[in-house]
Design a protein around this motif. Sequence first.
Motif, mmCIF file in Angstrom:
data_model
loop_
_atom_site.group_PDB
_atom_site.id
_atom_site.type_symbol
_atom_site.label_atom_id
_atom_site.label_comp_id
_atom_site.label_asym_id
_atom_site.label_seq_id
_atom_site.Cartn_x
_atom_site.Cartn_y
_atom_site.Cartn_z
ATOM 1 N N SER A 78 -21.618 32.521 28.475
ATOM 2 C CA SER A 78 -21.391 31.114 28.651
ATOM 3 C C SER A 78 -20.403 31.142 28.413
ATOM 4 C CB SER A 78 -22.531 30.875 27.137
ATOM 5 O OG SER A 78 -21.272 31.518 25.637
ATOM 6 N N TYR A 79 -19.149 31.745 27.800
ATOM 7 C CA TYR A 79 -17.281 31.992 27.580
ATOM 8 C C TYR A 79 -16.763 32.091 28.972
ATOM 9 C CZ TYR A 79 -13.534 33.699 25.315
ATOM 10 O OH TYR A 79 -12.093 33.855 24.443
ATOM 11 N N GLU A 80 -15.339 31.071 28.690
ATOM 12 C CA GLU A 80 -14.201 31.257 29.888
ATOM 13 C C GLU A 80 -13.731 32.318 29.776
ATOM 14 O OE1 GLU A 80 -13.748 26.721 31.091
ATOM 15 O OE2 GLU A 80 -15.739 27.761 32.532
ATOM 16 N N GLY A 81 -13.236 33.002 28.688
ATOM 17 C CA GLY A 81 -12.177 33.567 28.503
ATOM 18 C C GLY A 81 -12.213 35.169 28.885
ATOM 19 N N PRO A 82 -11.408 36.133 28.242
ATOM 20 C CA PRO A 82 -11.969 37.430 28.179
ATOM 21 C C PRO A 82 -12.903 37.663 27.754
ATOM 22 C CG PRO A 82 -9.635 37.068 27.990
ATOM 23 C CD PRO A 82 -10.210 35.532 27.618
ATOM 24 N N VAL A 83 -13.747 38.949 28.354
ATOM 25 C CA VAL A 83 -14.134 39.267 27.301
ATOM 26 C C VAL A 83 -14.143 41.096 26.979
ATOM 27 C CG1 VAL A 83 -16.869 39.914 26.903
ATOM 28 C CG2 VAL A 83 -15.773 37.277 26.987
ATOM 29 N N TYR A 84 -14.600 41.479 25.731
ATOM 30 C CA TYR A 84 -14.133 42.927 25.874
ATOM 31 C C TYR A 84 -15.869 43.286 25.432
ATOM 32 C CZ TYR A 84 -9.258 41.221 26.614
ATOM 33 O OH TYR A 84 -8.492 40.744 27.065
ATOM 34 N N PRO A 85 -16.148 44.005 26.180
ATOM 35 C CA PRO A 85 -17.958 44.891 25.216
ATOM 36 C C PRO A 85 -16.757 46.177 24.529
ATOM 37 C CG PRO A 85 -17.798 44.996 27.421
ATOM 38 C CD PRO A 85 -16.747 44.396 27.418
ATOM 39 N N VAL A 86 -17.867 45.752 23.101
ATOM 40 C CA VAL A 86 -17.284 47.743 22.478
ATOM 41 C C VAL A 86 -18.164 48.501 22.050
ATOM 42 C CG1 VAL A 86 -15.781 48.481 20.761
ATOM 43 C CG2 VAL A 86 -14.856 46.571 21.597
ATOM 44 N N ASN A 87 -18.012 49.351 22.278
ATOM 45 C CA ASN A 87 -19.275 50.511 22.522
ATOM 46 C C ASN A 87 -18.909 52.061 23.072
ATOM 47 O OD1 ASN A 87 -21.622 52.107 22.438
ATOM 48 N ND2 ASN A 87 -23.167 50.335 22.913
ATOM 49 N N PRO A 88 -18.336 52.788 21.635
ATOM 50 C CA PRO A 88 -18.199 54.304 21.886
ATOM 51 C C PRO A 88 -19.291 54.897 23.067
ATOM 52 C CG PRO A 88 -18.765 54.457 20.126
ATOM 53 C CD PRO A 88 -19.064 52.634 20.535
ATOM 54 N N GLY A 89 -20.081 54.366 23.053
ATOM 55 C CA GLY A 89 -20.771 55.664 24.671
ATOM 56 C C GLY A 89 -21.290 54.531 25.362
ATOM 57 N N ARG A 90 -20.472 54.147 25.709
ATOM 58 C CA ARG A 90 -20.339 52.948 27.089
ATOM 59 C C ARG A 90 -19.050 53.252 28.186
ATOM 60 N NH1 ARG A 90 -25.980 52.862 28.617
ATOM 61 N NH2 ARG A 90 -27.686 53.231 26.983
ATOM 62 N N GLU A 91 -19.551 53.291 29.811
ATOM 63 C CA GLU A 91 -17.856 53.139 30.166
ATOM 64 C C GLU A 91 -17.790 51.736 30.329
ATOM 65 O OE1 GLU A 91 -15.632 55.663 31.268
ATOM 66 O OE2 GLU A 91 -16.761 56.562 29.869
ATOM 67 N N GLU A 92 -18.780 50.835 30.756
ATOM 68 C CA GLU A 92 -19.141 49.676 31.196
ATOM 69 C C GLU A 92 -20.350 49.079 30.595
ATOM 70 O OE1 GLU A 92 -20.509 47.617 34.169
ATOM 71 O OE2 GLU A 92 -22.243 49.319 34.085
ATOM 72 N N ILE A 93 -20.249 47.327 30.468
ATOM 73 C CA ILE A 93 -21.381 46.792 30.222
ATOM 74 C C ILE A 93 -21.804 45.592 31.190
ATOM 75 C CG2 ILE A 93 -23.070 45.539 28.578
ATOM 76 C CD1 ILE A 93 -21.902 48.152 26.526
ATOM 77 N N LEU A 94 -22.701 45.881 32.210
ATOM 78 C CA LEU A 94 -22.969 44.685 32.754
ATOM 79 C C LEU A 94 -22.136 43.680 33.863
ATOM 80 C CD1 LEU A 94 -24.150 41.612 30.006
ATOM 81 C CD2 LEU A 94 -25.968 43.133 32.002
#
Lengths: 479, 479
Positions: free
Chosen positions: A39-55
């Motif tokens: 839904s959001y057009e700006g930059p998005v940063y997922p944060v989770n120490p156990g993952r390299e990438e999400i979606l």
Amino acid sequence: MPERAGLDSFFAPASVAVVGATPTEGKGGYGIIHNILDSYEGPVYPVNPGREEILGVKCYPSLRELKGKVELAIVFVPAAMVPEVLEDAVEAGVKAALVESGGFAEVGGEGKLLSDRCKEISDKSGLRIWGPNCTGLVNTDPFIFAPFMLLRKARERLKPGRLGIISQSGMLAAGFMMQYVISGFFTTSKACAIGNKLDVDEVEVLRYMAEDPKTEAVIAYLESIDDGRAFLEVAREMAGRKPLAVIKGGRYEESARAALSHTASLAGSDKVIDGALRQAGAIRLDDFHDLMNLGKAFSLHPGPFKLATEEANNIAIVTVTGGAGVATIDMARSSGMNIADLEEKTLESLTKVFPDWMPPGNPVDIWPAFEQHGTDTFVEVLRDVLADARVDGVILLPFADRTVEYFPFDKVGRELEKHGKPMVSWIFGDIRYFKLFEECWNEFGVPVYTDIRACVLAMDAYLRFSRAARSKRSGGPTG
Amino acid sequence: MPERAGLDSFFAPASVAVVGATPTEGKGGYGIIHNILDSYEGPVYPVNPGREEILGVKCYPSLRELKGKVELAIVFVPAAMVPEVLEDAVEAGVKAALVESGGFAEVGGEGKLLSDRCKEISDKSGLRIWGPNCTGLVNTDPFIFAPFMLLRKARERLKPGRLGIISQSGMLAAGFMMQYVISGFFTTSKACAIGNKLDVDEVEVLRYMAEDPKTEAVIAYLESIDDGRAFLEVAREMAGRKPLAVIKGGRYEESARAALSHTASLAGSDKVIDGALRQAGAIRLDDFHDLMNLGKAFSLHPGPFKLATEEANNIAIVTVTGGAGVATIDMARSSGMNIADLEEKTLESLTKVFPDWMPPGNPVDIWPAFEQHGTDTFVEVLRDVLADARVDGVILLPFADRTVEYFPFDKVGRELEKHGKPMVSWIFGDIRYFKLFEECWNEFGVPVYTDIRACVLAMDAYLRFSRAARSKRSGGPTG
């Protein structure tokens, strides 16, 4: 005092981090990252120490790795971890944290301690905190859909509108979204759940919406108003400028206690709040359904309307059924509205379309004339009634059947626009024609309801707000 | 005094003539003959001097040609011709005439004279007259659908039920039919519009429904009650035996006047009527929507229910949202209900499914437990709450999403049946699941609404009626 960001950092951030993002479907942390990416057009940063990438998006172990890059951090991690996340946020220069996690002051004990630690971080650093214990917020322009409940294609499904929605209760706000906004019951400018109000509170959100040019009316469900004086000040400032309808729960001891356990807030002295809302020209309601119905009215036409009479409280009822006319009078009079005494020239003109045996009056019982002349009767009758200098607003009670297809919406709509008076409509009969009738009227800003009570409520609110606006213009008292 | 037939001659006639039948589609006389031929199993005789046959059925020039053959004549001819038709009816031995034509006392002047002539015929001959100026009546067992509004496949669309519906206003009653009955909002035993009450009046119809074994509850919309004493007597006789909810229009001068012009009846002294209804244990309402909502409740379960406590007025609220719980308390307390103080053993048992940080109470906020344990939480919580000796009824506030598919309707339904307590439910959330949720609950007699106000109204009505029934059994005062 540290510098503190305004609510734009929540509603229109330049960038967003999602702390607690997860690729595991069904989890709230999945809902948020999905909703934001979608839904959001700006930059998005997922944060989770156990993952390299999400979606498909690069994931960061902590906000500290995102120094200077994040304006809003949406936080959905267990309560015990939230203080540390907020410290990371401060360190990274994040301006605002939307904490959707629960388990804070509302659970007492350990939760209360965690809550105090978060408050301390906010006070010391200037980091703004929204929540905790809330379902998030929505802005339709610029678009951001931040709740943890997964909603596919939010941008397509939530159309921008002029109504602001504030809810203290998370699930309820989510319910509002799901049921009313998504179903197209009304459109919205901004909608939000304020949760535990650790930092951002109902007064700040209301003030923000009062100043927001895209928000032209506000409906709010509040369990508590902590600073009655400040709330009253904003409500007063809105009087006659933007309609405000409020459910303030906790009228009774039991409900005040339930509100306390639910969002850790005191319900305040109910009588003081009641008086303050009335003084400020706000409409106080008890029922969500009523609140939604007024939301619909104000989302279609926020007013103010042109007022014909000095008392600005006189309605005409145009009905196909005498019985509904009688019931509408009872409800309108109970609400304090008057049944307009139609002008002689209106009655004379109506005589031309009415059968001989039926003298016209108010309610204008249109059925026999309609049987004789068909749908054009509505144009002739409504033209006369809208032009009547003793009529401030019209309640229309038609019957839905296939003749709705021939209803002269455009012609009546032009009369409405010409006179600038409010009209609301009940519809009954064959439900297959309700949607068509409603959509055609909505284009002219006329709300359509399936109960007369909602019509009376909306007309009363339209006239009250229009009177308040007139008062304000003339420098008189509001409310 | 001539012998006068009872209302069975209208609701369950052995044969029917339709005077004013026509093959011209769109006319009321077409609607009636179509509806009768399509819905009614006995012999049908169209009457129209200008036709040989109508819809394939032999047509007669006058009722006089049908001597001894007709029990009920449905009359839809211009007002001026009605007295002659009634004289023909007397001559032919017809017992009852349902006069749907308008243009009588409600139009004054000439119409009033015609009305007087009809009354004279009825008085002298014993011919029963229903109406004039009404939309007709419906019985679902044995089936007859007599309104002039065309309804295809009435037998399939109107399912037999236990609710009796009485309306004074024709269009409105037609609206009830079209909108609520046809849409399946509730099922009905008998529904009718009484019109001008030239002979059959609201008291006689109510008494008939009070005695009808197929009618277990009655909702009525009345603009006037002419014989308050007689009405009160029937209402009292029904108290605690069959629930009765009434809208009596004309609370205000303007509405009383409108009622007069609409159905030529005096609205009576409103305060006297108000007191009488209350004394008789009837529920008085102002809004059609409320009346329909109570109709739904009583059509699903007329009561009475088992009462757990002496005051028989204590409810439990089981909710997925704290906010809705708070609002429900406010509305329930406003209606005079109490929020049950749950038993210690109930609270202990709830503790097992609630998370540690959340002490159970009433409202029972089920959300955190539901998040942990899924839909089975509803079984465990409702089992405990329904078994609580301090709880007379339960208001359930769940959320609609795909988990509705897994909702343990059967298990909870068995608990409900075991305890015999009333439950009503609000539903909010994703509207795609509303229908499923409603249908599954309706099987257990639980009404489902989309506004909390309706839930509170229905629960209050259930408990009031159950108290009245208990009073009646114990020989105490009713109401």
